[in-house]
Design a protein around this motif. Structure first.
Motif, mmCIF file in Angstrom:
data_model
loop_
_atom_site.group_PDB
_atom_site.id
_atom_site.type_symbol
_atom_site.label_atom_id
_atom_site.label_comp_id
_atom_site.label_asym_id
_atom_site.label_seq_id
_atom_site.Cartn_x
_atom_site.Cartn_y
_atom_site.Cartn_z
ATOM 1 N N LEU A 55 0.829 -1.208 0.000
ATOM 2 C CA LEU A 55 0.000 0.000 0.000
ATOM 3 C C LEU A 55 0.866 1.262 0.000
ATOM 4 C CD1 LEU A 55 -2.801 -1.053 2.524
ATOM 5 C CD2 LEU A 55 -2.926 -0.991 0.025
ATOM 6 N N TYR A 56 1.937 1.246 0.803
ATOM 7 C CA TYR A 56 2.801 2.430 0.884
ATOM 8 C C TYR A 56 3.521 2.672 -0.443
ATOM 9 C CZ TYR A 56 6.254 5.725 2.690
ATOM 10 O OH TYR A 56 7.016 6.838 2.897
ATOM 11 N N GLY A 57 4.005 1.594 -1.062
ATOM 12 C CA GLY A 57 4.698 1.742 -2.343
ATOM 13 C C GLY A 57 3.776 2.266 -3.431
ATOM 14 N N LEU A 58 2.552 1.729 -3.493
ATOM 15 C CA LEU A 58 1.596 2.214 -4.483
ATOM 16 C C LEU A 58 1.219 3.669 -4.214
ATOM 17 C CD1 LEU A 58 -0.900 -0.752 -5.009
ATOM 18 C CD2 LEU A 58 0.965 -0.018 -6.489
ATOM 19 N N ALA A 59 1.035 4.012 -2.925
ATOM 20 C CA ALA A 59 0.683 5.390 -2.576
ATOM 21 C C ALA A 59 1.810 6.350 -2.928
ATOM 22 C CB ALA A 59 0.346 5.485 -1.091
ATOM 23 N N ALA A 60 3.065 5.919 -2.728
ATOM 24 C CA ALA A 60 4.210 6.785 -3.015
ATOM 25 C C ALA A 60 4.306 7.114 -4.502
ATOM 26 C CB ALA A 60 5.503 6.122 -2.554
ATOM 27 N N ILE A 61 3.827 6.209 -5.349
ATOM 28 C CA ILE A 61 3.834 6.464 -6.794
ATOM 29 C C ILE A 61 2.537 7.120 -7.240
ATOM 30 C CG2 ILE A 61 3.954 5.413 -9.081
ATOM 31 C CD1 ILE A 61 5.684 3.214 -7.908
ATOM 32 N N GLY A 62 1.404 6.588 -6.768
ATOM 33 C CA GLY A 62 0.102 6.990 -7.288
ATOM 34 C C GLY A 62 -0.444 8.292 -6.750
ATOM 35 N N VAL A 63 -0.307 8.532 -5.446
ATOM 36 C CA VAL A 63 -0.927 9.725 -4.861
ATOM 37 C C VAL A 63 -0.291 11.017 -5.384
ATOM 38 C CG1 VAL A 63 -1.369 10.970 -2.708
ATOM 39 C CG2 VAL A 63 -1.758 8.500 -2.830
ATOM 40 N N PRO A 64 1.043 11.158 -5.380
ATOM 41 C CA PRO A 64 1.617 12.381 -5.974
ATOM 42 C C PRO A 64 1.283 12.521 -7.461
ATOM 43 C CG PRO A 64 3.240 11.272 -4.605
ATOM 44 C CD PRO A 64 2.093 10.320 -4.772
ATOM 45 N N ALA A 65 1.250 11.387 -8.190
ATOM 46 C CA ALA A 65 0.901 11.456 -9.615
ATOM 47 C C ALA A 65 -0.525 11.979 -9.791
ATOM 48 C CB ALA A 65 1.046 10.073 -10.249
ATOM 49 N N LEU A 66 -1.449 11.503 -8.951
ATOM 50 C CA LEU A 66 -2.824 11.983 -9.026
ATOM 51 C C LEU A 66 -2.902 13.473 -8.691
ATOM 52 C CD1 LEU A 66 -5.858 11.469 -9.332
ATOM 53 C CD2 LEU A 66 -5.908 10.796 -6.905
ATOM 54 N N ALA A 67 -2.155 13.896 -7.674
ATOM 55 C CA ALA A 67 -2.151 15.314 -7.288
ATOM 56 C C ALA A 67 -1.604 16.177 -8.430
ATOM 57 C CB ALA A 67 -1.320 15.518 -6.030
ATOM 58 N N PHE A 68 -0.491 15.739 -9.049
ATOM 59 C CA PHE A 68 0.068 16.482 -10.184
ATOM 60 C C PHE A 68 -0.943 16.546 -11.336
ATOM 61 C CE2 PHE A 68 4.515 15.486 -8.630
ATOM 62 C CZ PHE A 68 4.841 16.801 -8.389
ATOM 63 N N TYR A 69 -1.657 15.456 -11.548
ATOM 64 C CA TYR A 69 -2.622 15.396 -12.642
ATOM 65 C C TYR A 69 -3.758 16.391 -12.427
ATOM 66 C CZ TYR A 69 -5.985 13.435 -15.945
ATOM 67 O OH TYR A 69 -6.880 13.278 -16.960
ATOM 68 N N LEU A 70 -4.303 16.417 -11.220
ATOM 69 C CA LEU A 70 -5.401 17.333 -10.921
ATOM 70 C C LEU A 70 -4.940 18.798 -10.985
ATOM 71 C CD1 LEU A 70 -7.154 15.432 -7.988
ATOM 72 C CD2 LEU A 70 -7.842 15.538 -10.395
ATOM 73 N N VAL A 71 -3.732 19.060 -10.484
ATOM 74 C CA VAL A 71 -3.201 20.424 -10.556
ATOM 75 C C VAL A 71 -3.004 20.836 -12.013
ATOM 76 C CG1 VAL A 71 -1.182 21.852 -10.060
ATOM 77 C CG2 VAL A 71 -2.130 20.393 -8.280
ATOM 78 N N GLY A 72 -2.507 19.902 -12.835
ATOM 79 C CA GLY A 72 -2.324 20.196 -14.255
ATOM 80 C C GLY A 72 -3.639 20.533 -14.949
ATOM 81 N N ILE A 73 -4.707 19.830 -14.583
ATOM 82 C CA ILE A 73 -6.017 20.117 -15.165
ATOM 83 C C ILE A 73 -6.518 21.480 -14.703
ATOM 84 C CG2 ILE A 73 -8.456 19.437 -15.109
ATOM 85 C CD1 ILE A 73 -7.588 16.559 -15.227
ATOM 86 N N MET A 74 -6.338 21.777 -13.408
ATOM 87 C CA MET A 74 -6.828 23.045 -12.874
ATOM 88 C C MET A 74 -6.078 24.245 -13.449
ATOM 89 S SD MET A 74 -7.686 22.309 -8.859
ATOM 90 C CE MET A 74 -6.067 21.643 -8.465
ATOM 91 N N LEU A 75 -4.786 24.079 -13.740
ATOM 92 C CA LEU A 75 -3.987 25.192 -14.241
ATOM 93 C C LEU A 75 -4.118 25.398 -15.747
ATOM 94 C CD1 LEU A 75 -0.670 24.790 -12.193
ATOM 95 C CD2 LEU A 75 -2.586 26.353 -11.770
ATOM 96 N N ASN A 76 -4.807 24.487 -16.410
ATOM 97 C CA ASN A 76 -4.960 24.597 -17.868
ATOM 98 C C ASN A 76 -6.153 25.507 -18.191
ATOM 99 O OD1 ASN A 76 -5.290 24.188 -20.638
ATOM 100 N ND2 ASN A 76 -4.536 22.100 -20.503
ATOM 101 N N LYS A 77 -5.908 26.581 -18.929
ATOM 102 C CA LYS A 77 -6.965 27.525 -19.286
ATOM 103 C C LYS A 77 -8.071 26.854 -20.089
ATOM 104 C CE LYS A 77 -7.631 31.872 -21.840
ATOM 105 N NZ LYS A 77 -8.503 31.274 -22.886
ATOM 106 N N SER A 78 -7.717 25.856 -20.893
ATOM 107 C CA SER A 78 -8.720 25.174 -21.719
ATOM 108 C C SER A 78 -9.765 24.464 -20.866
ATOM 109 C CB SER A 78 -8.038 24.170 -22.647
ATOM 110 O OG SER A 78 -7.168 24.812 -23.547
ATOM 111 N N THR A 79 -9.384 24.026 -19.652
ATOM 112 C CA THR A 79 -10.348 23.378 -18.762
ATOM 113 C C THR A 79 -11.498 24.312 -18.455
ATOM 114 O OG1 THR A 79 -8.579 22.074 -17.739
ATOM 115 C CG2 THR A 79 -10.644 22.278 -16.522
ATOM 116 N N TRP A 80 -11.172 25.528 -18.096
ATOM 117 C CA TRP A 80 -12.210 26.489 -17.702
ATOM 118 C C TRP A 80 -12.924 27.063 -18.913
ATOM 119 C CZ3 TRP A 80 -12.736 24.835 -13.246
ATOM 120 C CH2 TRP A 80 -11.635 24.469 -12.464
#
Length: 319
Positions: A55-80
């Motif tokens: 669980l820790y290994g998957l979280a160490a890879i997956g959780v930051p990747a998910l956070a980066f993904y959501l931030v990337g979507i929010m910062l993209n002008k095309s989203t809004w």
């Protein structure tokens, strides 16, 4: 030294101001690599316990990747822009192909940072070794003591907790797991390179514009955005001056702001309908053979002709 630092900051600022998407994506990737390295140095700490490692290994890879993904979507002008298009016009002007292209652009740009994070994590191997050490089959290790359970295998990422008689197997287990991790990382790099190549080929083949005109369109939108933001800043400041002055009877202005106020005394509020007409997804259109590169460009062309009916039909806004 001060001059050298100043020049370096200028160099970095030029990169950040660059209109080139490849450079921008490269900067995102470099930032992700730096943050991933810092995370491994200061934060990654495998629990070395059966059931928790995975669980820790998957979280160490997956959780930051998910956070980066959501931030990337929010910062993209095309989203809004897409959200505004759905809210204002219920996507009536947006065809399936156009919606797919816009969503593909948003998802593709947002995926740069999480994919980079996942690839670097796999190439470094710490998270993978932590996650899968307990699943290593002891029977594949020559001379390994029999009867050892998952709890013992889960300790191997933390060398100091491994029983003394088994520490000789630590290097072999780490080497095997890092080999698997790095192989997955390189396969991911190859897969993403192939997908990116195919998407670029598809984009060039399906685009109604030539390469030079598409580059011009990109430059036009960038320049229009910069000019619009600077003008909007001055316009909002002038209207704010009027509000503050009406309340206090005077307003404290800098010299440059006083000059702006004198030069642009005709600034007036803009109605919500006009704002809505230039807000949303821009679909490529031509008018009498001439391209309309943005919603603002369309609005300007119809305003020059004072053709309100055609503008209402083209912009299709909701009052």
């Amino acid at each position: 030294m001060a001059a050298l630092i100043t020049e370096n900051f200028k160099f970095v600022s030029l990169f950040f101001k660059s209109k080139d998407v490849m450079i921008f994506n490269g900067l995102i990737a470099l930032g992700t690599v730096a943050s991933q390295t810092m995370y491994n140095i200061f934060a990654f700490d495998c629990p070395c316990s059966s059931g928790r490692n995975y669980l820790y290994g998957l979280a160490a890879i997956g959780v930051p990747a998910l956070a980066f993904y959501l931030v990337g979507i929010m910062l993209n002008k095309s989203t809004w822009d897409l959200v505004s298009e759905c809210r204002l016009r219920r996507c009536r002007k947006l065809s399936g192909a156009a919606a797919f292209a816009v969503l593909g652009t948003i998802i593709g740009r947002a995926a740069v940072a999480p994919v980079t994070w996942a690839v670097i994590s796999l190439l470094r191997g710490e998270a993978y070794v932590c996650a899968l050490s307990e699943f290593v089959d002891p029977s594949t290790l020559e001379g390994f003591p029999s009867g050892q359970g998952l709890e013992v295998m889960a300790r191997f990422p933390c060398k100091s907790t491994v029983p003394q008689e088994m520490q000789g197997f630590w290097a072999e287990i780490e080497r095997r797991l890092k080999y698997e991790s790095q192989l997955l990382g390189w396969l991911m790099v190859a897969g993403m390179a192939v997908v990116l190549f195919l998407l670029l080929c598809m984009k060039r083949c399906c685009s109604p514009l030539g390469y030079q005109q598409e580059a011009y369109w990109s430059q036009f939108r960038s320049n229009e955005h910069d000019l619009f933001q600077r003008t909007a800043d001055v316009h909002s400041r002038i209207l704010a001056v009027e509000s503050v002055k009406s309340y206090f009877g005077f307003v404290a202005l800098e010299k440059e702001e006083k000059q702006q106020l004198e030069e642009h005394q005709n600034a007036s509020p803009i109605s919500s309908t006009e704002w809505n007409r230039i807000t949303g997804i821009c679909l490529y259109r031509e008018k009498k053979g001439l391209p309309l590169y943005s919603r603002l460009n369309k609005w300007a062309q119809y305003s020059v002709e004072n053709n309100i009916d055609a503008m209402e039909k083209e912009m299709d806004t909701l009052s």
